[in-house]
Every structure is written in structure tokens, then in C-alpha cells.
Design a protein around this motif. Structure first.
Motif, PDB file in Angstrom:
ATOM      1  N   ALA A  28       0.767  -1.268  -0.137  1.00  0.00           N
ATOM      2  CA  ALA A  28       0.047  -0.024   0.062  1.00  0.00           C
ATOM      3  C   ALA A  28       0.936   1.439   0.123  1.00  0.00           C
ATOM      4  O   ALA A  28       0.408   2.171  -0.452  1.00  0.00           O
ATOM      5  CB  ALA A  28      -0.736  -0.114   1.254  1.00  0.00           C
ATOM      6  N   GLN A  29       2.027   1.011   0.360  1.00  0.00           N
ATOM      7  CA  GLN A  29       2.991   2.123   0.489  1.00  0.00           C
ATOM      8  C   GLN A  29       3.796   2.387  -0.781  1.00  0.00           C
ATOM      9  O   GLN A  29       4.601   3.011  -1.023  1.00  0.00           O
ATOM     10  CB  GLN A  29       4.112   2.174   1.619  1.00  0.00           C
ATOM     11  N   GLY A  30       3.380   1.549  -1.638  1.00  0.00           N
ATOM     12  CA  GLY A  30       3.968   1.438  -3.051  1.00  0.00           C
ATOM     13  C   GLY A  30       5.195   0.520  -3.253  1.00  0.00           C
ATOM     14  O   GLY A  30       6.137   0.790  -4.076  1.00  0.00           O
ATOM     15  N   ILE A  31       5.570  -0.205  -2.195  1.00  0.00           N
ATOM     16  CA  ILE A  31       6.694  -0.778  -2.128  1.00  0.00           C
ATOM     17  C   ILE A  31       6.499  -2.334  -2.906  1.00  0.00           C
ATOM     18  O   ILE A  31       5.170  -2.851  -2.607  1.00  0.00           O
ATOM     19  CB  ILE A  31       7.218  -1.527  -0.693  1.00  0.00           C
ATOM     20  N   ASP A  32       7.397  -2.801  -3.751  1.00  0.00           N
ATOM     21  CA  ASP A  32       7.059  -3.977  -4.688  1.00  0.00           C
ATOM     22  C   ASP A  32       7.148  -5.481  -3.674  1.00  0.00           C
ATOM     23  O   ASP A  32       8.628  -5.931  -3.978  1.00  0.00           O
ATOM     24  CB  ASP A  32       7.818  -4.036  -6.166  1.00  0.00           C
ATOM     25  N   VAL A  33       6.402  -5.772  -3.249  1.00  0.00           N
ATOM     26  CA  VAL A  33       6.695  -6.895  -2.263  1.00  0.00           C
ATOM     27  C   VAL A  33       5.838  -8.036  -2.976  1.00  0.00           C
ATOM     28  O   VAL A  33       4.899  -8.065  -3.573  1.00  0.00           O
ATOM     29  CB  VAL A  33       5.974  -6.657  -0.964  1.00  0.00           C
ATOM     30  N   ILE A  34       6.820  -9.267  -3.101  1.00  0.00           N
ATOM     31  CA  ILE A  34       6.156 -10.432  -3.452  1.00  0.00           C
ATOM     32  C   ILE A  34       5.898 -11.154  -2.177  1.00  0.00           C
ATOM     33  O   ILE A  34       6.743 -11.712  -1.480  1.00  0.00           O
ATOM     34  CB  ILE A  34       7.352 -11.302  -4.184  1.00  0.00           C
ATOM     35  N   ASN A  35       4.419 -11.315  -2.215  1.00  0.00           N
ATOM     36  CA  ASN A  35       3.863 -12.318  -1.189  1.00  0.00           C
ATOM     37  C   ASN A  35       3.970 -13.836  -1.242  1.00  0.00           C
ATOM     38  O   ASN A  35       3.172 -14.378  -2.027  1.00  0.00           O
ATOM     39  CB  ASN A  35       2.572 -11.729  -0.775  1.00  0.00           C
ATOM     40  N   MET A  36       4.933 -14.392  -0.498  1.00  0.00           N
ATOM     41  CA  MET A  36       4.788 -15.923  -0.322  1.00  0.00           C
ATOM     42  C   MET A  36       4.824 -16.516   0.801  1.00  0.00           C
ATOM     43  O   MET A  36       5.412 -17.284   1.166  1.00  0.00           O
ATOM     44  CB  MET A  36       6.531 -16.415  -0.982  1.00  0.00           C
ATOM     45  N   SER A  37       3.976 -15.879   1.564  1.00  0.00           N
ATOM     46  CA  SER A  37       3.597 -16.238   3.079  1.00  0.00           C
ATOM     47  C   SER A  37       2.240 -16.879   3.115  1.00  0.00           C
ATOM     48  O   SER A  37       2.130 -17.464   4.229  1.00  0.00           O
ATOM     49  CB  SER A  37       3.591 -14.852   3.950  1.00  0.00           C
ATOM     50  N   VAL A  38       1.508 -16.953   2.096  1.00  0.00           N
ATOM     51  CA  VAL A  38       0.079 -17.380   2.415  1.00  0.00           C
ATOM     52  C   VAL A  38      -0.270 -18.546   1.510  1.00  0.00           C
ATOM     53  O   VAL A  38       0.608 -18.885   0.476  1.00  0.00           O
ATOM     54  CB  VAL A  38      -0.972 -16.256   1.947  1.00  0.00           C
ATOM     55  N   GLY A  39      -0.697 -19.334   2.085  1.00  0.00           N
ATOM     56  CA  GLY A  39      -0.924 -20.749   1.597  1.00  0.00           C
ATOM     57  C   GLY A  39      -2.327 -20.844   0.763  1.00  0.00           C
ATOM     58  O   GLY A  39      -3.266 -21.345   1.010  1.00  0.00           O
ATOM     59  N   GLU A  40      -2.065 -20.132  -0.367  1.00  0.00           N
ATOM     60  CA  GLU A  40      -3.407 -20.084  -1.067  1.00  0.00           C
ATOM     61  C   GLU A  40      -3.124 -20.399  -2.629  1.00  0.00           C
ATOM     62  O   GLU A  40      -2.153 -19.449  -3.193  1.00  0.00           O
ATOM     63  CB  GLU A  40      -4.108 -18.562  -1.045  1.00  0.00           C
TER      64      GLU A  40
END
Length: 397
Positions: A28-40
Motif C-alpha cells: 500500500a506504501q508503493g513497495i514492490d513486495v512479493i507475497n509468498m507467506s500465504v497458503g493459497e
């Protein structure tokens, strides 16, 4: 001063959801995060299943469903258990709930008394010990670490059993490790369980179809085990239906009746439209399941090869689910000059802040030496995330 109940004071918040929340805030702050924390799964629910939901809306499936779920869905589950697992259940031995998470909690709450013990091999899914605590029970954690491929042995199980032991919680294929118990390994555990009266096994089989070694094996298949087993499964992982919230238990009728009584008091039956979608998922062609499984296997191969290429990480090859659980303890005590990594939570935070990749520290799963990465994302995201992780870790000296 007013405070929350003692029951809640015993509970820890979900670490996986906390990391996902933190990565969302950074995005939301504009940082390009790759989310690999969720089991979905990153796939969309297959169109034919969505069409069944639309039809259910048009057919006015908008009223309360029976507490244990619609009979047609339970019949479809009975047929699935017979066809895929060679297990015979009646519809009175099936209870559909608001996700497999509720199914697990129902079973724990229905069977475990205050002070009774529940054996949980570690690494474990974050919610198991918390649900046992919620029931007033005592989680007994048995460490099954990296060196034994994260699988508990019959000897370890036998050593953990006391007169207070009520239940074993088993997850295969496993979250967080991807390890899969073979038929022989399950038979060894079953032999131990059968030697102890009133000992039950809750078998979480939600990752059944994300399996890279062939046929899924259930502990309920062995003589004398079906009456001791509560199988938990659902549509979320196999059919990419996480948000539809449909899980179920297959268990002896007296246990199902108990869970039905409980569910009748605190949620009632699950979403009517979701049930009709799940019914079609089970009764229609299973090609979509096979296609997603193939994609997960390709991603597994990709992420394992990339992780093995990172100096300092130790990686085993998971046989199911969509996680790897590498050993990262060689980095503890190291620093990049600003941040020192002392443990698994530090390691996960370092990767989030330095590499902008969200993972989950192994401490949340009962293993201080490892961390969990979900590869339920695109090949491009996997390749970029592992590149970032490799670069960030190379700065720790």
C-alpha cells in the motif's frame, strides 16, 4: 481494568496472517513486495464450478442449509471417499463446515477435555496447538526436524503417549513442509495408535490432490483405524476455492453428531451457494485438479532448484502441498552491517525489509531452524523472489 477472557489470553495470533498483513501494508506504501507467506492457490476457481454457484443463486439457494450441509453435497463426498480413497462412509458420517479450519476445530472441541493431551508433530500448521488450547487441552509437541524429512516416527509417537493422551493430529501432505507420509509410514503410526484405548487421530488431508508421488494414502485405510480416525478435507486447495469456505469431516457417526451439535450452536450450516459449487466440484470432471497439480509440480521443481543454488540454505524436496521449508539457521548471528539475524522471526523480517519478499519464520510452525515459502504463485514471481532472497542473503556476513 477490563480485559479479555483467559481463553483468549492463551491464544497466539496467526503468524502467517500477520506476515501477509505486513506485506499488504508495504504494498500500500508503493513497495514492490512479493507475497509468498500465504497458503493459497493463485489460480481462479474453475469456470464450471463458478457456473454452478451462479445457477444456485438463480435457483434461490438463499436460505439456511441443514447444519451438517445439504444431503446432495454429503452424498457427493461419500462417493468421493469411495472412489478416491476406497473408504466406505454413510452421509451420517459426513459433516460439512465453514472451511476445513472449522472442521479441525470442531473435532478438537468435540473430543478433547480440559487437561487432556494432543500430540502434534512439529513442524505443524500454526492453528493446531492454538485450537487445542482453546479446548482447554495441552499440546504435546514432538519434534520431527529437517534430518528426518519432517516426519514423526512410530517410536516418537509411542514415547509421547501418556494416560492423558486423547488425540494425534497428522497432516499429510504437510503444511508447512510438503512432506508426505508413505503407506508404510502411516501403517507404523496406526499400529501404535491401536495399542492405546480411546486414542484418536485427526488426519488433515486438505492437500490430498497436491501430491507429486502418486496415490494419496489415508491412515483410515488400515484395519481398526476408520473408527479411530477423523478425516478433514475440503475444496479450498484442490479446486482453488479458498474463499468459498467449504470443508468437511468424515468420521464415526457419534463424533459427527457431536460436531453437529457444536456447529448448530455457533455457526449453523455453511454457505448455501458455496455448497452447491462444491457439490459440482466433486461430481464433475477432475481434469482441472490434475492441471493445477501439474503446475504446482513444475513450480516445486523450479523453486527447489533455485533455493538449492543459494549458499547457506539447506533444502529438502517436498513431495506434496505448495511449500518449501528450507533450513536457514546457518545465517543466525550474521549481519549486513545494519541488521543482525538472530533467529527465524528475524530472518523472515530481514527478507521482507531487505528483499521485499514475504515468507514466514519457522518458529510459527514449531521449528526454529527453518522458514516457509509458499510457491502458490507464478513462475516469474518465484524466479524474481528467489533472486532477491539470494542477493539479500549474500550480504549477511
Amino acid at each position: 481494568m477490563a480485559q479479555l477472557s483467559n481463553r483468549l489470553q492463551r491464544l497466539a495470533p496467526s503468524a502467517t496472517l500477520a506476515m501477509s498483513q505486513k506485506s499488504s501494508e508495504m504494498k500500500a506504501q508503493g513497495i514492490d513486495v512479493i507475497n509468498m507467506s500465504v497458503g493459497e492457490p493463485d489460480f481462479n476457481t474453475p469456470d464450471h464450478i463458478k457456473d454452478a454457484a451462479k445457477k444456485a443463486v438463480d435457483d434461490n439457494y438463499s436460505r439456511y442449509s441443514p447444519v451438517p450441509g445439504y444431503a446432495d453435497l454429503r452424498k457427493a463426498i461419500v462417493a468421493k471417499m469411495k472412489t478416491e480413497n476406497n473408504l466406505d462412509y454413510s452421509i451420517n458420517e459426513i459433516l460439512v463446515s465453514n472451511g476445513a479450519k472449522q472442521s479441525v476445530c470442531n473435532a478438537v472441541m468435540a473430543l478433547v477435555n480440559p487437561g487432556e493431551e494432543v500430540i502434534i508433530p512439529a513442524p505443524y500448521w500454526v492453528s493446531y496447538p492454538q485450537m487445542v488450547k482453546l479446548a482447554g487441552g495441552e499440546p504435546v509437541i514432538v519434534e520431527a526436524g529437517f534430518e528426518q524429512n519432517f516426519k514423526m516416527t512410530p517410536e516418537q509417537l509411542e514415547a509421547a503417549i501418556t494416560p492423558k493422551t486423547r488425540m494425534l493430529i497428522l497432516c499429510s501432505p504437510s503444511n508447512p513442509t510438503g512432506s508426505v507420509y508413505s503407506k508404510a509410514e502411516l501403517e507404523g503410526l496406526a499400529e501404535v495408535i491401536k495399542r492405546h484405548d480411546d486414542l484418536f487421530v485427526l488426519s488433515d488431508e486438505i492437500y490430498e490432490h497436491i501430491n507429486y508421488i502418486g496415490k494419496h494414502e489415508s491412515i483410515a485405510q488400515f484395519p481398526g483405524m476408520k473408527e479411530r480416525s477423523i478425516i478433514v478435507n475440503g475444496v479450498s486447495k484442490a479446486y482453488a476455492m479458498t474463499g468459498w469456505r467449504i470443508g468437511y469431516i468424515a468420521a464415526p457417526e457419534w463424533i459427527v453428531k457431536g460436531c453437529n451439535k457444536l456447529q448448530g450452536q455457533y455457526t449453523s450450516g455453511p454457505c448455501s451457494v458455496s455448497q452447491k459449487a462444491a457439490e459440482l466440484a466433486y461430481t464433475a470432471s477432475q481434469d482441472c485438479v490434475k492441471e493445477m497439480q501439474k503446475a504446482f509440480e513444475r513450480r516445486r521443481d523450479l523453486i527447489v532448484s533455485l533455493a538449492k543454488d543459494i549458499p547457506g540454505l539447506e533444502v529438502n524436496v517436498p513431495e506434496g502441498a505448495f511449500y518449501i521449508f528450507p533450513k536457514c539457521s546457518s545465517f543466525y548471528g550474521k549481519t549486513d552491517g545494519k541488521t543482525t539475524v538472530n533467529n527465524a522471526p528475524d530472518f523472515a523480517i530481514y527478507l521482507l525489509e531487505k528483499a521485499h519478499v514475504a515468507t514466514v519464520g519457522g518458529d510459527a510452525f514449531g521449528d526454529q531452524e527453518c522458514f516457509r515459502i509458499s510457491y502458490a504463485t507464478s513462475d516469474e514471481n518465484i524466479a524474481e523472489a528467489m533472486r532477491r532472497i539470494k542477493e539479500a542473503l549474500s550480504e549477511l556476513k
